[in-house]
Design a protein around this motif. Structure first.
Motif, mmCIF file in Angstrom:
data_model
loop_
_atom_site.group_PDB
_atom_site.id
_atom_site.type_symbol
_atom_site.label_atom_id
_atom_site.label_comp_id
_atom_site.label_asym_id
_atom_site.label_seq_id
_atom_site.Cartn_x
_atom_site.Cartn_y
_atom_site.Cartn_z
ATOM 1 N N ARG A 202 7.426 69.672 13.259
ATOM 2 C CA ARG A 202 7.512 68.794 12.100
ATOM 3 C C ARG A 202 8.944 68.838 11.599
ATOM 4 O O ARG A 202 9.529 69.920 11.451
ATOM 5 C CB ARG A 202 6.527 69.224 11.004
ATOM 6 N N THR A 203 9.525 67.655 11.351
ATOM 7 C CA THR A 203 10.914 67.551 10.920
ATOM 8 C C THR A 203 10.968 67.073 9.482
ATOM 9 O O THR A 203 10.259 66.125 9.101
ATOM 10 C CB THR A 203 11.689 66.568 11.826
ATOM 11 N N TYR A 204 11.816 67.701 8.694
ATOM 12 C CA TYR A 204 11.949 67.351 7.277
ATOM 13 C C TYR A 204 13.420 67.165 6.913
ATOM 14 O O TYR A 204 14.302 67.838 7.462
ATOM 15 C CB TYR A 204 11.386 68.465 6.388
ATOM 16 N N MET A 205 13.678 66.255 5.966
ATOM 17 C CA MET A 205 14.970 66.184 5.310
ATOM 18 C C MET A 205 14.791 66.862 3.952
ATOM 19 O O MET A 205 13.942 66.458 3.149
ATOM 20 C CB MET A 205 15.441 64.741 5.134
ATOM 21 N N VAL A 206 15.574 67.910 3.731
ATOM 22 C CA VAL A 206 15.380 68.751 2.558
ATOM 23 C C VAL A 206 16.599 68.650 1.639
ATOM 24 O O VAL A 206 17.703 69.050 2.015
ATOM 25 C CB VAL A 206 15.157 70.223 2.960
#
Length: 262
Positions: A202-206
């Motif tokens: 799972r990829t997130y922009m944080v």
């Protein structure tokens, strides 16, 4: 265009400067090799720096000590035609060093050799890997694994690279599905990226805010299946968990993640 790609492009010119070594440092980003056990040096690094973390901790208000080091690896891409004309295999090492004007006994030659070995080593179970020696070959590999529609590349961007104390701000955004292609810049005489398709992620922009008020947009990658990782991998030792537990980490500024946008 992600900043990590811009940093690897030769600005305003297609001139080729083979043999001009720009960096021999190895960043901590090397921990992406899941088969490796933690080294003694890694175990004695500052334990407060959040190299890895659990997905449940990725929520607004969480404070983290993060080391987004300056990009010291300034090697840039060669034009695709030039890159494909240079051998890229360990059995051609003497020829490569000759073309790069490097002495076989030099530290630079050893780095070249190690990168070639890492690129040729088989991936772990379920990993499809490729070392891209040009921007075109990186795009071709990524789109061949993710498709041609809606594929985008993102990277971590930081305002103040010396800032280390951050808190997660509101607006954490999940990007793409459960498959991505991550590309890690290797130590080489010109830009080479180790790219691998990784499922169960799972990829997130944080969004992050530093103690000094500066902001960062960091890409976080969470691996939901870690059963094939080395049981002595640094992540397990730092977080005191066992293989199988989902592990997250931020991408450094010279790493690129390719996802299919929603």
């Amino acid at each position: 265009m992600p900043q990590a790609v811009k940093n690897s492009l030769r600005p305003g010119s297609t001139a080729v400067e083979i043999g001009k070594w720009t960096d021999i440092g190895v960043s901590r980003g090397g921990t992406f090799f899941y088969r490796y056990a933690a080294t003694e040096d890694q175990l004695h690094d500052d334990p407060s720096v959040a190299l890895f973390f659990l997905e449940k901790d990725m929520r607004p208000g969480t404070k983290m000590n993060l080391d987004f080091m300056k990009n010291t690896n300034e090697a840039t891409f060669l034009p695709h035609k030039v890159a494909t004309s240079i051998p890229f295999s360990s059995d051609k090492l003497p020829e490569i060093l000759d073309q790069l004007s490097m002495k076989p006994e030099s530290v630079e030659a050893e780095a070249i050799k190690n990168t070639l070995i890492d690129c040729e080593r088989p991936g772990i179970k379920g990993e499809e890997k490729y070392c891209a020696t040009s921007l075109e070959s990186m795009i071709d590999f990524s789109t061949s694994k993710l498709g041609n529609k809606g594929v985008k590349a993102v990277s971590t961007e930081v305002e103040n690279k010396s800032q280390k104390l951050y808190r997660i701000a509101a607006g954490v955004e999940k990007m793409g599905g459960d498959v991505s292609v991550a590309c890690h810049k290797m130590v080489y005489a010109y830009a080479v990226f180790y790219c691998h398709k990784i499922a169960a992620t799972r990829t997130y922009m944080v969004p992050l805010v530093g103690r000094d008020g500066t902001k960062a947009k960091a890409v976080a990658l969470c691996h939901t299946n870690t059963m094939e990782w080395n049981p002595k991998h640094l992540a397990f030792q730092l977080l005191k968990v066992k293989p199988g537990v989902p592990i997250c980490h931020f991408l450094t500024q010279d790493q690129i993640i390719w996802v299919v946008s929603k």
